[in-house]
Design an enzyme around this catalytic site. Sequence first.
Site, PDB file in Angstrom:
ATOM      1  N   ASP A 102       0.871  -1.164   0.000  1.00 49.99           N
ATOM      2  CA  ASP A 102       0.000   0.000   0.000  1.00 49.99           C
ATOM      3  C   ASP A 102       0.918   1.226   0.000  1.00 49.99           C
ATOM      4  OD1 ASP A 102      -2.269   1.625   0.255  1.00 49.99           O
ATOM      5  OD2 ASP A 102      -2.182   1.549   2.436  1.00 49.99           O
ATOM      6  N   ASP A 104      -0.057   4.904   1.527  1.00 56.22           N
ATOM      7  CA  ASP A 104      -0.174   5.729   2.732  1.00 56.22           C
ATOM      8  C   ASP A 104       0.079   4.911   3.991  1.00 56.22           C
ATOM      9  OD1 ASP A 104      -1.063   8.267   1.494  1.00 56.22           O
ATOM     10  OD2 ASP A 104      -2.784   7.060   0.879  1.00 56.22           O
TER      11      ASP A 104
END
Length: 548
Positions: A102, A104
């Site tokens: 991912d 963030d």
Amino acid sequence: MTMAAAAVVARGAGARAATAAALRGGCGTAARGRPCAGPARPLCTAPGTAPDMKRYLWERYREAKRSTEELVPSIMSNLLNPDAIFSNNEMSLSDIEIYGFDYDYTLVFYSKHLHTLIFNAARDLLINEHRYPAEIRKYEYDPNFAIRGLHYDVQRAVLMKIDAFHYIQLGTVYRGLSVVPDEEVIEMYEGSHVPLEQMSDFYGKSSHGNTMKQFMDIFSLPEMTLLSCVNEYFLKNNIDYEPVHLYKDVKDSIRDVHIKGIMYRAIEADIEKYICYAEQTRAVLAKLADHGKKMFLITNSPSSFVDKGMSYIVGKDWRDLFDVVIVQAEKPNFFNDKRRPFRKMNEKGVLLWDKIHKLQKGQIYKQGNLYEFLKLTGWRGSRVLYFGDHIYSDLADLTLKHGWRTGAIIPELRSELKIMNTEQYIQTMTWLQTLTGLLEQMQVHRDAESQLVLQEWKKERKEMREMTKSFFNAQFGSLFRTDQNPTYFLRRLSRFADIYMASLSCLLNYDVSHTFYPRRTPLQHELPAWSERPPTFGTPLLQEAQAK
């Protein structure tokens, strides 16, 4: 129970057994129905008269206290390393050929200024677009108010911490910014248990009749605080309001901070203020690339935002490190919806209409779905390890439906372990465990004088439990524990993550063939000695890491 949740127990071999032995019940296990290894003094070898019983109990108390104080130095010699990786499930990195990430709070970490930005922007949207009173502008973001993993009762407008067995931790229920008295909580819920049908759905949302919302991602911290602040304003000013409408309006305002690009534009305009450069993301990616590992990125964030962030923390050549880059994926729908095709973006960010037959290195793709991703790459099963910070949106579907290995990034882990390594915490927790064992053994004495002594001990135990909570967060305590039990957050973490760590930089402490072994923690009917070996894998112990 994971290693972080049981760190005091895990610190040194024999710590718990020695604590139990301090209670003079022989080997310290008979009270739990476990056989002793050798001769033991009977539990009830005590004088029968009231004055003698009182003196006897306090002698046992003082002896246990002395024994606990002697234990602390040995526990302090086995501190846990905050930069270690902890395992819920056995996994060997030698089996991993493909690494996914991912964006963030996985590849990139943000400064404390970001949550203030989100809070202020959402608060202003409430005032300007939802016509909330301008007076709520006086509330500022408090980074020390909430923790992740809390549940919010949408209809009752209360925020609370729930354990792995659906029990509310009393003393952690807040309406607005004020704690709800235990008696009121028990009356409200007819006890402290929350029925399954009232809990949040699989992804932590309040839908399909569920009245609870669980806040699982790091971006939810300003949302919880804003909800509590607006609730507080209405309550303090005796304003009648509908809690369901408030929840929806705050949720929509927080969403609009993202959807309308307010957050993205602010970060791009002052990237040094909002992005923390300290995490060694490039070193991790370079290490994996040097060992021939495939890598991909799947994020919900937009392309230009990701490009600026990755260029800042990794370098302008960041795309050369990834075999596939997917933006605006709309997880968790990305993992379940088979209908959405991929779209390629050109260098100017323009979406192309070409049908995608191959996912090419160096290109950026938008949306798509996991089923098409698997078809185009052939990356299936336990050869893939995916890292993310959101237990539900990033990890749950991958481990349950597709057999990928999963790694959770839990930034709070580092700060919690540092607290757990302090002498004050270790002294408090060791004595709390010893006192609990003392209460368990001495409860057989039912005379009035003995019961008065036990009541004093229970009062001390209650005060100490409140103290241990405040070590982490004054309102809600640890992310991982509710008094004795794991939190609901930890239950989901244990289920959906094979390994977990504070940041990706922890991978630099291990080679790419390392095997992670979960600690065997005893069941209630098992001997504690079976689990009381010091962890020997990697660098979980602080002293080992420092020696290197």
